[in-house]
Scaffold this motif. Sequence first.
Motif, PDB file in Angstrom:
ATOM      1  N   MET A 151       0.824  -1.205   0.000  1.00 35.51           N
ATOM      2  CA  MET A 151       0.000   0.000   0.000  1.00 35.51           C
ATOM      3  C   MET A 151       0.861   1.259   0.000  1.00 35.51           C
ATOM      4  O   MET A 151       0.552   2.238  -0.682  1.00 35.51           O
ATOM      5  N   ASN A 152       1.955   1.241   0.754  1.00 35.22           N
ATOM      6  CA  ASN A 152       2.864   2.390   0.762  1.00 35.22           C
ATOM      7  C   ASN A 152       3.446   2.630  -0.619  1.00 35.22           C
ATOM      8  O   ASN A 152       3.531   3.771  -1.092  1.00 35.22           O
ATOM      9  N   SER A 153       3.862   1.552  -1.277  1.00 40.46           N
ATOM     10  CA  SER A 153       4.426   1.671  -2.618  1.00 40.46           C
ATOM     11  C   SER A 153       3.403   2.229  -3.596  1.00 40.46           C
ATOM     12  O   SER A 153       3.733   3.047  -4.465  1.00 40.46           O
ATOM     13  N   PHE A 154       2.150   1.811  -3.444  1.00 39.77           N
ATOM     14  CA  PHE A 154       1.089   2.270  -4.344  1.00 39.77           C
ATOM     15  C   PHE A 154       0.817   3.764  -4.156  1.00 39.77           C
ATOM     16  O   PHE A 154       0.758   4.527  -5.122  1.00 39.77           O
ATOM     17  N   PHE A 155       0.669   4.227  -2.915  1.00 36.72           N
ATOM     18  CA  PHE A 155       0.325   5.622  -2.660  1.00 36.72           C
ATOM     19  C   PHE A 155       1.500   6.558  -2.854  1.00 36.72           C
ATOM     20  O   PHE A 155       1.295   7.778  -3.039  1.00 36.72           O
ATOM     21  N   ASN A 156       2.741   6.062  -2.828  1.00 33.96           N
ATOM     22  CA  ASN A 156       3.901   6.926  -3.044  1.00 33.96           C
ATOM     23  C   ASN A 156       3.895   7.550  -4.435  1.00 33.96           C
ATOM     24  O   ASN A 156       4.556   8.574  -4.671  1.00 33.96           O
TER      25      ASN A 156
ATOM     26  N   ALA B 188       5.961  13.666   1.111  1.00 36.17           N
ATOM     27  CA  ALA B 188       6.068  14.437   2.352  1.00 36.17           C
ATOM     28  C   ALA B 188       5.701  15.900   2.176  1.00 36.17           C
ATOM     29  O   ALA B 188       5.289  16.564   3.131  1.00 36.17           O
ATOM     30  N   SER B 189       5.836  16.441   0.968  1.00 35.50           N
ATOM     31  CA  SER B 189       5.555  17.862   0.744  1.00 35.50           C
ATOM     32  C   SER B 189       4.154  18.113   0.198  1.00 35.50           C
ATOM     33  O   SER B 189       3.814  19.248  -0.124  1.00 35.50           O
TER      34      SER B 189
ATOM     35  N   SER C 256      -5.235  11.272  -3.202  1.00 34.31           N
ATOM     36  CA  SER C 256      -5.652   9.991  -2.628  1.00 34.31           C
ATOM     37  C   SER C 256      -6.877   9.458  -3.356  1.00 34.31           C
ATOM     38  O   SER C 256      -7.009   8.260  -3.601  1.00 34.31           O
ATOM     39  N   GLN C 257      -7.775  10.377  -3.729  1.00 36.13           N
ATOM     40  CA  GLN C 257      -8.956   9.980  -4.489  1.00 36.13           C
ATOM     41  C   GLN C 257      -8.560   9.454  -5.867  1.00 36.13           C
ATOM     42  O   GLN C 257      -9.118   8.468  -6.359  1.00 36.13           O
ATOM     43  N   LYS C 258      -7.570  10.106  -6.495  1.00 40.82           N
ATOM     44  CA  LYS C 258      -7.084   9.620  -7.792  1.00 40.82           C
ATOM     45  C   LYS C 258      -6.483   8.222  -7.654  1.00 40.82           C
ATOM     46  O   LYS C 258      -6.655   7.367  -8.529  1.00 40.82           O
ATOM     47  N   ALA C 259      -5.785   7.984  -6.550  1.00 42.05           N
ATOM     48  CA  ALA C 259      -5.194   6.658  -6.317  1.00 42.05           C
ATOM     49  C   ALA C 259      -6.276   5.594  -6.196  1.00 42.05           C
ATOM     50  O   ALA C 259      -6.166   4.494  -6.766  1.00 42.05           O
ATOM     51  N   LEU C 260      -7.343   5.911  -5.467  1.00 37.22           N
ATOM     52  CA  LEU C 260      -8.437   4.954  -5.312  1.00 37.22           C
ATOM     53  C   LEU C 260      -9.141   4.697  -6.640  1.00 37.22           C
ATOM     54  O   LEU C 260      -9.535   3.559  -6.941  1.00 37.22           O
ATOM     55  N   GLU C 261      -9.287   5.756  -7.460  1.00 38.63           N
ATOM     56  CA  GLU C 261      -9.919   5.586  -8.762  1.00 38.63           C
ATOM     57  C   GLU C 261      -9.058   4.709  -9.671  1.00 38.63           C
ATOM     58  O   GLU C 261      -9.577   3.886 -10.429  1.00 38.63           O
TER      59      GLU C 261
END
Length: 241
Positions: A38-43, A48-49, A59-64
Amino acid sequence: MNHSWLQDMYSVRHKWVHVYTKLHFTTGMTTTSRSESMNSFFNEFVNASTGLKEFIENSQKALEKQYLREREADYETKNKERSKITSSSLESHATSIYTKEMFRCFQHELKESGAYVVIDKERNAIYKHYEAYKTTVQEEYRKYIVLIVTDNGNITCVCRKFESSGMLCRHIIRYLYKMQWSEIPKQCITLRWTVEGNERVGALQHKRPKIGNFLESQPARYSTLCKAFQDLAARGSCSIA
């Protein structure tokens, strides 16, 4: 040894020692593998910035993106043919029930099962006891895997792969070949990994949530302005004028 931390860990060993956890269905994941994936996916979408507003939107784009991956996988499962590695009816049945990814896992176990033989050890009115071993290993170094088949048809392997991952192990597959099964028994099929899994449980419902008047809040405006100033400062630092 009077070590409180070790004593506490030992008292909850059933929650983290593999010999206990493999008795429960965990989709084959370890404690850290899920968080790492999950960390690799959301990175790819946040760092951090990333500001608060961008964090929510990205985050919404990641879920889509993940949702679209699921839809594509479902389409390929239902509309693309599988390449078989044998001509057995057991593998043919697997092509019709498993999703694309889980069929690949089944094929791996099927391929590995070819190195094993299953022998009868004991029979009684309640269960039948079999042992599987790898023929490519010298006899003095062989590891014998116990399989128990009850009178109602339940098959249990001591490796517990099916219980923990929902996928048949190579030992049970070799047993099914030995007994000339043409189809995988119903009790050896996990609904979650089948083509009909989504249809039976219900298709994944996806709706883009409304963020609303997000920038009306003072913390959100502050976060957005800080990010804008950071970008402005970065550009300004490139020039001495």
